[in-house]
Design a protein around this motif. Structure first.
Motif, PDB file in Angstrom:
ATOM      1  N   UNK A 175       0.859  -1.188   0.000  1.00 39.67           N
ATOM      2  CA  UNK A 175       0.000   0.000   0.000  1.00 39.67           C
ATOM      3  C   UNK A 175       0.895   1.237   0.000  1.00 39.67           C
ATOM      4  N   UNK A 176       0.304   2.376  -0.372  1.00 38.94           N
ATOM      5  CA  UNK A 176       1.080   3.612  -0.456  1.00 38.94           C
ATOM      6  C   UNK A 176       1.833   3.930   0.831  1.00 38.94           C
ATOM      7  N   UNK A 177       1.142   3.770   1.960  1.00 37.90           N
ATOM      8  CA  UNK A 177       1.755   4.112   3.241  1.00 37.90           C
ATOM      9  C   UNK A 177       2.911   3.188   3.595  1.00 37.90           C
ATOM     10  N   UNK A 178       2.719   1.892   3.387  1.00 41.91           N
ATOM     11  CA  UNK A 178       3.784   0.924   3.712  1.00 41.91           C
ATOM     12  C   UNK A 178       4.987   1.156   2.779  1.00 41.91           C
ATOM     13  N   UNK A 179       4.693   1.515   1.543  1.00 41.51           N
ATOM     14  CA  UNK A 179       5.774   1.792   0.603  1.00 41.51           C
ATOM     15  C   UNK A 179       6.584   3.014   1.056  1.00 41.51           C
ATOM     16  N   UNK A 180       5.891   4.028   1.588  1.00 41.56           N
ATOM     17  CA  UNK A 180       6.588   5.213   2.113  1.00 41.56           C
ATOM     18  C   UNK A 180       7.508   4.775   3.255  1.00 41.56           C
ATOM     19  N   UNK A 181       6.970   3.936   4.149  1.00 39.45           N
ATOM     20  CA  UNK A 181       7.763   3.504   5.304  1.00 39.45           C
ATOM     21  C   UNK A 181       8.960   2.675   4.836  1.00 39.45           C
ATOM     22  N   UNK A 182       8.741   1.857   3.813  1.00 48.26           N
ATOM     23  CA  UNK A 182       9.850   1.084   3.241  1.00 48.26           C
ATOM     24  C   UNK A 182      10.912   2.061   2.707  1.00 48.26           C
ATOM     25  N   UNK A 212       7.465  12.308   4.269  1.00 48.19           N
ATOM     26  CA  UNK A 212       7.618  10.903   4.666  1.00 48.19           C
ATOM     27  C   UNK A 212       6.319  10.266   5.157  1.00 48.19           C
ATOM     28  N   UNK A 213       5.364  11.067   5.631  1.00 45.25           N
ATOM     29  CA  UNK A 213       4.171  10.464   6.244  1.00 45.25           C
ATOM     30  C   UNK A 213       2.987  10.374   5.296  1.00 45.25           C
ATOM     31  N   UNK A 214       3.164  10.783   4.056  1.00 40.89           N
ATOM     32  CA  UNK A 214       2.059  10.684   3.086  1.00 40.89           C
ATOM     33  C   UNK A 214       1.488   9.274   3.069  1.00 40.89           C
ATOM     34  N   UNK A 215       0.187   9.153   3.193  1.00 44.80           N
ATOM     35  CA  UNK A 215      -0.533   7.871   3.113  1.00 44.80           C
ATOM     36  C   UNK A 215      -0.229   6.924   4.276  1.00 44.80           C
ATOM     37  N   UNK A 216       0.546   7.352   5.261  1.00 41.02           N
ATOM     38  CA  UNK A 216       0.873   6.455   6.384  1.00 41.02           C
ATOM     39  C   UNK A 216      -0.230   6.570   7.439  1.00 41.02           C
ATOM     40  N   UNK A 217      -0.651   5.431   8.002  1.00 41.07           N
ATOM     41  CA  UNK A 217      -1.745   5.462   8.975  1.00 41.07           C
ATOM     42  C   UNK A 217      -1.289   6.139  10.274  1.00 41.07           C
ATOM     43  N   UNK A 218      -2.252   6.656  11.063  1.00 40.59           N
ATOM     44  CA  UNK A 218      -1.901   7.469  12.248  1.00 40.59           C
ATOM     45  C   UNK A 218      -0.992   6.744  13.238  1.00 40.59           C
ATOM     46  N   UNK A 219      -1.224   5.446  13.445  1.00 47.01           N
ATOM     47  CA  UNK A 219      -0.401   4.709  14.411  1.00 47.01           C
ATOM     48  C   UNK A 219       1.056   4.688  13.950  1.00 47.01           C
ATOM     49  N   UNK A 220       1.255   4.298  12.707  1.00 47.74           N
ATOM     50  CA  UNK A 220       2.638   4.179  12.216  1.00 47.74           C
ATOM     51  C   UNK A 220       3.282   5.543  12.020  1.00 47.74           C
ATOM     52  N   UNK A 221       2.452   6.577  11.815  1.00 52.26           N
ATOM     53  CA  UNK A 221       3.018   7.919  11.774  1.00 52.26           C
ATOM     54  C   UNK A 221       3.755   8.217  13.073  1.00 52.26           C
ATOM     55  N   UNK A 242      -5.820  28.865  -0.723  1.00 52.07           N
ATOM     56  CA  UNK A 242      -5.225  27.552  -0.467  1.00 52.07           C
ATOM     57  C   UNK A 242      -6.233  26.445  -0.220  1.00 52.07           C
ATOM     58  N   UNK A 243      -7.318  26.797   0.438  1.00 51.51           N
ATOM     59  CA  UNK A 243      -8.389  25.836   0.593  1.00 51.51           C
ATOM     60  C   UNK A 243      -7.934  24.509   1.187  1.00 51.51           C
ATOM     61  N   UNK A 244      -7.350  24.560   2.338  1.00 50.62           N
ATOM     62  CA  UNK A 244      -7.019  23.311   3.028  1.00 50.62           C
ATOM     63  C   UNK A 244      -5.694  22.707   2.643  1.00 50.62           C
ATOM     64  N   UNK A 245      -4.951  23.352   1.765  1.00 51.86           N
ATOM     65  CA  UNK A 245      -3.681  22.760   1.331  1.00 51.86           C
ATOM     66  C   UNK A 245      -2.674  22.699   2.449  1.00 51.86           C
ATOM     67  N   UNK A 246      -2.949  23.376   3.555  1.00 50.19           N
ATOM     68  CA  UNK A 246      -1.989  23.363   4.648  1.00 50.19           C
ATOM     69  C   UNK A 246      -2.006  22.047   5.390  1.00 50.19           C
ATOM     70  N   UNK A 247      -2.836  21.140   4.976  1.00 53.26           N
ATOM     71  CA  UNK A 247      -2.755  19.787   5.528  1.00 53.26           C
ATOM     72  C   UNK A 247      -3.507  19.617   6.819  1.00 53.26           C
ATOM     73  N   UNK A 248      -4.483  20.466   7.068  1.00 56.47           N
ATOM     74  CA  UNK A 248      -5.233  20.408   8.316  1.00 56.47           C
ATOM     75  C   UNK A 248      -5.940  19.090   8.539  1.00 56.47           C
ATOM     76  N   UNK A 249      -6.286  18.382   7.445  1.00 55.51           N
ATOM     77  CA  UNK A 249      -7.078  17.157   7.593  1.00 55.51           C
ATOM     78  C   UNK A 249      -6.203  15.913   7.657  1.00 55.51           C
ATOM     79  N   UNK A 250      -4.926  16.071   7.800  1.00 52.15           N
ATOM     80  CA  UNK A 250      -4.076  14.930   7.499  1.00 52.15           C
ATOM     81  C   UNK A 250      -4.113  13.802   8.495  1.00 52.15           C
ATOM     82  N   UNK A 251      -4.056  14.020   9.785  1.00 50.80           N
ATOM     83  CA  UNK A 251      -3.886  12.825  10.590  1.00 50.80           C
ATOM     84  C   UNK A 251      -5.067  12.489  11.465  1.00 50.80           C
TER      85      UNK A 251
END
Lengths: 272, 331
Positions: free
Chosen positions: B146-153, B171-180, B322-331
């Motif tokens: 998955x995208x997140x596991x690939x990032x961690x790899x 580095x945390x793109x697509x990574x789940x909150x726990x593994x973040x 910007x409309x949310x581009x600051x990443x407010x919804x990320x984790x």
């Protein structure tokens, strides 16, 4: 959950140190990098390499049988001329068509951006990829010759020069393919050019027929292109008296290979 | 040895007056000055196209600066790009070319390419894989990750062999909150061990929680640099009233029409409005929000201290676009 901390990179003494390498260190570093990148390429492309080798094993004999239908009954001289030429076609196709298409695809997936960020000489990246192409292409020649000797009932007399002639043929073709794929930004254009090349290679290059059959202007162009010389070099290593001016063929091939390396080095080596 | 003769050059990453103009004429980095302490976890924040990746590519010698200098622990990275690639490890933002490689194969080969012996690399890789809890995909080929596991790899590939500077692009793109959280712990450990870490991101909330200092880059210029608290200092007295607009109808218009006098500034983030008020006006602001809520113009509201995200949007001066581009919804 927390792992054994002693196994983790830590402590400033372990951090990468800047080094000044001596000449021997440079060579050792190059060889080690080349070996590791070769493994990287082989494993990354294992499916592709396997399929390409199978295709090569089928392609060489396939062309022998197919061309046999096309031209009907032939004498031994013609059959030998054609078979050695088709063996070369199968190798050159890998270098000029498959290699650039693979590079174009790897460019799209960011492979080179990543590889070039690793601490390896860029020449090793290219050298590893060239080595893979040699590995893929050589079975084409071997199986084409085996099929020809069975199908046309002819025998070849391979000399030791077959090894350098075949290697130089593959290396030169793949080097040209690489230079082209790296120098031309658009993968679509690269794909188009490879299609035109294969057309010109099969029909308008004196590989399977003598250059005298071409219009004189095209024959003289081919004196400077690598295709006739690839066939001439390989043919001279497999037959007696069927090829002339073999030394010149080796020189022209080597010149194309070196020129392609220079273009490739200039394109991949520059920092924009 | 290509160490700097200039004694004023400090340890860690020292970027001076760095300018990069592409041949097309586009100015991607303009006179950037930046110093990252050795072992510091430093965030580089900026919107898309701000010049972050251009800056990173100059650090590892993929691009050459038009002018200016980059030193890492005294080594001139511009003059010696080979050294740059030896001393820096890089997790790129884009896809990793590991589709046909198993996770452990990719990590082991990169670790050895970076200079490690097979045994050392395997030992370190195992430790990182366990700590990030991605062991179940150890032998999965890249194209099935998955995208997140690939990032961690990709992170393990970058961190498996020690470097002086670890550059992590999102580095945390697509990574789940726990593994973040596990990932941040690893990053902090590497920093504590002496690796300087440059984190490139547009995820402001995460950066606020995780970095020692940060710089905001926009249009090729460093607009602000400091700790999160330092950056927020000018707006310390400002409170943020967040209004969630009711969906549909003319809710939007109603809220905008009725902005009262105590409102200092308004920012738009999708169907949210961030309204900034002074601390003295807090009571009034809440009353106003309750009225809006009662009238059905908004679904809910909250009042809090200004966040780094607010400061970031103000710094780059494009809060409405910007409309949310600051990443407010990320984790």
């Amino acid at each position: 959950m927390i792992g054994d901390s002693s196994a983790r990179p830590e402590g400033s003494r372990e951090l990468a140190q800047p080094v000044a390498k001596g000449e021997r260190g440079v060579i050792a570093h190059w060889l080690r990098s080349f070996w590791l990148l070769l493994q990287w390429e082989l494993r990354s492309l294992r499916l592709y390499v396997t399929l390409a080798v199978i295709v090569q094993i089928l392609l060489g004999p396939g062309m022998i049988v197919g061309y046999g239908y096309l031209i009907g009954d032939v004498d031994t001289f013609t059959a030998t001329y054609l078979s050695t030429g088709l063996g070369v076609v199968s190798m050159v196709t890998i270098g000029l068509v498959l290699a650039p298409q693979l590079v174009a695809q790897q460019k799209l997936t960011g492979t080179f951006d990543y590889m070039f960020s690793l601490p390896v000489p860029r020449t090793t990246t290219i050298a590893a990829a060239l080595a893979i192409n040699c590995l893929i292409a050589l079975p084409g020649l071997v199986f084409a010759l085996l099929a020809a000797s069975w199908h046309f009932d002819i025998t070849f007399e391979p000399s030791w020069t077959l090894v350098p002639a075949a290697l130089l043929t593959v290396l030169t073709a793949a080097s040209i393919g690489f230079a082209m794929a790296h120098a031309i930004p658009s993968p679509q254009i690269v794909g188009l050019i490879t299609q035109i090349l294969i057309f010109g290679l099969l029909l308008f290059s004196p590989i399977n027929f003598p250059p005298e059959r071409l219009p004189s202007w095209l024959a003289s162009v081919h004196e400077w292109l690598p295709f006739y010389h690839s066939a001439n070099a390989v043919r001279s290593s497999l037959t007696e008296g069927m090829a002339t001016e073999v030394g010149r063929s080796f020189v022209v091939l080597a010149a194309w290979a070196v020129a392609s390396w220079i273009v490739t080095a200039l394109v991949v080596g520059r920092r924009r | 040895m290509e160490m700097a003769n200039d004694l004023s050059i400090r340890s860690g990453l020292e970027i001076r007056d760095l300018t990069k103009r592409y041949r097309s004429g586009a100015l991607a980095n303009a006179a950037i000055d930046l110093h990252v302490e050795r072992g510091e976890v430093f965030g580089l924040l900026g919107p898309n196209g701000a010049g972050k990746t251009t800056l990173v590519k100059q650090l590892i010698g993929l691009l050459s600066p038009t002018s200016g200098s980059i030193h890492l622990d005294g080594v001139d990275l511009v003059a010696f790009p080979d050294q740059a690639r030896r001393l820096c490890a890089y997790l790129p933002q884009g896809a990793l070319p590991i589709d046909a490689l198993e996770m452990t194969e990719a990590i082991e080969l990169v670790g050895r390419i970076r200079g490690g012996s097979r045994d050392d690399v395997i030992r370190r890789a195992n430790s990182l894989i366990e700590d990030l809890e991605i062991g179940e995909w150890r032998h999965t080929p890249g194209h099935r990750l998955s995208g997140g596991v690939k990032r961690l790899c990709g992170f393990v590939m970058a961190a498996v062999w020690p470097s002086r500077l670890l550059i992590l692009d999102e580095p945390t793109n697509d990574v789940d909150p726990l593994r973040r959280r596990l990932l941040w712990r690893e990053i902090r450990r590497l920093g504590d061990a002496g690796t300087t870490i440059l984190l490139v991101t547009h995820n402001v909330l995460e950066a606020e929680q995780s970095v020692d200092r940060l710089a905001v880059i926009d249009q090729g210029v460093i607009k602000a640099c400091g700790t999160s608290a330092e950056l927020k200092a000018p707006s310390r007295d400002s409170l943020r009233l967040e209004l969630h607009l009711a969906l549909g109808g003319d809710a939007k218009t109603r809220v905008l029409d009725s902005v009262p006098h105590f409102v200092a500034d308004v920012a738009t983030l999708g169907h949210r409005r961030h309204v900034f008020v002074s601390q003295e006006a807090a009571a009034e602001a809440i009353r106003w929000a309750q009225e809006l809520s009662a009238s059905g113009a908004i679904e809910e509201y909250s009042l809090s201290a200004s966040s780094l995200e607010d400061v970031y949007l103000a710094i780059i001066g494009r809060s409405d676009a910007l409309d949310g581009a600051a990443g407010g919804e990320s984790s």
